[in-house]
Design an enzyme around this catalytic site. Sequence first.
Site, mmCIF file in Angstrom:
data_model
loop_
_atom_site.group_PDB
_atom_site.id
_atom_site.type_symbol
_atom_site.label_atom_id
_atom_site.label_comp_id
_atom_site.label_asym_id
_atom_site.label_seq_id
_atom_site.Cartn_x
_atom_site.Cartn_y
_atom_site.Cartn_z
ATOM 1 N N LYS A 156 0.830 -1.222 0.000
ATOM 2 C CA LYS A 156 0.000 0.000 0.000
ATOM 3 C C LYS A 156 0.861 1.268 0.000
ATOM 4 O O LYS A 156 0.619 2.187 -0.759
ATOM 5 C CB LYS A 156 -0.929 0.047 1.229
ATOM 6 N N ARG A 160 11.807 -1.645 11.890
ATOM 7 C CA ARG A 160 10.750 -1.152 12.766
ATOM 8 C C ARG A 160 10.441 -2.208 13.816
ATOM 9 O O ARG A 160 10.387 -3.400 13.501
ATOM 10 C CB ARG A 160 9.485 -0.854 11.945
HETATM 11 P P1 AMP Z 1 1.156 0.901 9.400
HETATM 12 O O1 AMP Z 1 2.394 1.691 9.142
HETATM 13 O O2 AMP Z 1 -0.023 1.338 8.578
HETATM 14 O O3 AMP Z 1 1.374 -0.590 9.327
HETATM 15 O O4 AMP Z 1 0.733 1.217 10.916
HETATM 16 C C1 AMP Z 1 1.613 0.946 11.987
HETATM 17 C C2 AMP Z 1 0.836 0.848 13.283
HETATM 18 O O5 AMP Z 1 0.162 2.095 13.554
HETATM 19 C C3 AMP Z 1 -0.300 -0.186 13.311
HETATM 20 O O6 AMP Z 1 0.194 -1.490 13.566
HETATM 21 C C4 AMP Z 1 -1.143 0.354 14.459
HETATM 22 O O7 AMP Z 1 -0.551 0.132 15.711
HETATM 23 C C5 AMP Z 1 -1.092 1.866 14.194
HETATM 24 N N1 AMP Z 1 -2.170 2.278 13.262
HETATM 25 C C6 AMP Z 1 -2.029 2.816 12.019
HETATM 26 N N2 AMP Z 1 -3.225 3.062 11.465
HETATM 27 C C7 AMP Z 1 -4.160 2.687 12.359
HETATM 28 C C8 AMP Z 1 -5.584 2.668 12.368
HETATM 29 N N3 AMP Z 1 -6.283 3.081 11.307
HETATM 30 N N4 AMP Z 1 -6.213 2.188 13.481
HETATM 31 C C9 AMP Z 1 -5.516 1.774 14.548
HETATM 32 N N5 AMP Z 1 -4.183 1.750 14.610
HETATM 33 C C10 AMP Z 1 -3.488 2.192 13.528
#
Ligand code: AMP
Length: 220
Positions: A13, A160
């Site tokens: 994404k 990360r």
């Molecule tokens: P990502 O970089 O999109 O994988 O997001 C990293 C982390 O941020 C996720 O594993 C959640 O802990 C938090 N996070 C990001 N977007 C959301 C969301 N829409 N709802 C809840 N937690 C989120």
Amino acid sequence: MYLILFGAPGAGKGTQAKIISNKYGFEHISTGDMLRESVKKGTPLGMKAKEIMSSGQLLPDDIMIGIIREKLSEPQLREGFILDGFPRTVSQAAALEKVLAEMSYDHGVILVFQVDEDELVNRLTKRRACRNCSNIFSNNEIGDLVQCPNCGASYSFYQRPDDEEGVIRKRLKIFRETTLPVVNYYQGSADLHIINGLQPITEVSGQIFEIVDALIERAT
Ligand code: AMP
């Protein structure tokens, strides 16, 4: 006009959002990046988010909905935006629908990225982020580089904490149980497209360009 990029962590994404953003000038809104920025700055939100994120859990819906509501009120988003990482629960999806209607955003598509779980684990354990610009790279792309190809920062690559294998398994479980039902929420009512995320990056982009071009034509 807006695109919602939906898919498991590691489905591509973020990579595609950057490509689409460069081509069409749509703003890339990554809730994960927004949260990581808050963690870096040590804001109250960041302090709350840090532990939740590194354990692979989701932040509470009301916090995330508040963040998105505020973000979507920014005037430049009228030119188009890409949501990456939101919605992640059915109640976030329902709240988003309300906010979009209230703010009179129309012409949206949902792109569902499909990648099998073994490949996701493989990609996530092998990827590294740049501490300075947050761009993500595969180990292959980095090779023995010491400078980030995106921002030029030196020795800035790191894994990360949520990309460690144990945490990845937890994130994928949460994706299956809590996030995947969002597709059912949209099915039938939204302009939803399935994207085979196993294809090479340029092929995925090509497929998305066709969808966006058709959307632009409909909107004008
Ligand atoms: P990502 O970089 O999109 O994988 O997001 C990293 C982390 O941020 C996720 O594993 C959640 O802990 C938090 N996070 C990001 N977007 C959301 C969301 N829409 N709802 C809840 N937690 C989120």
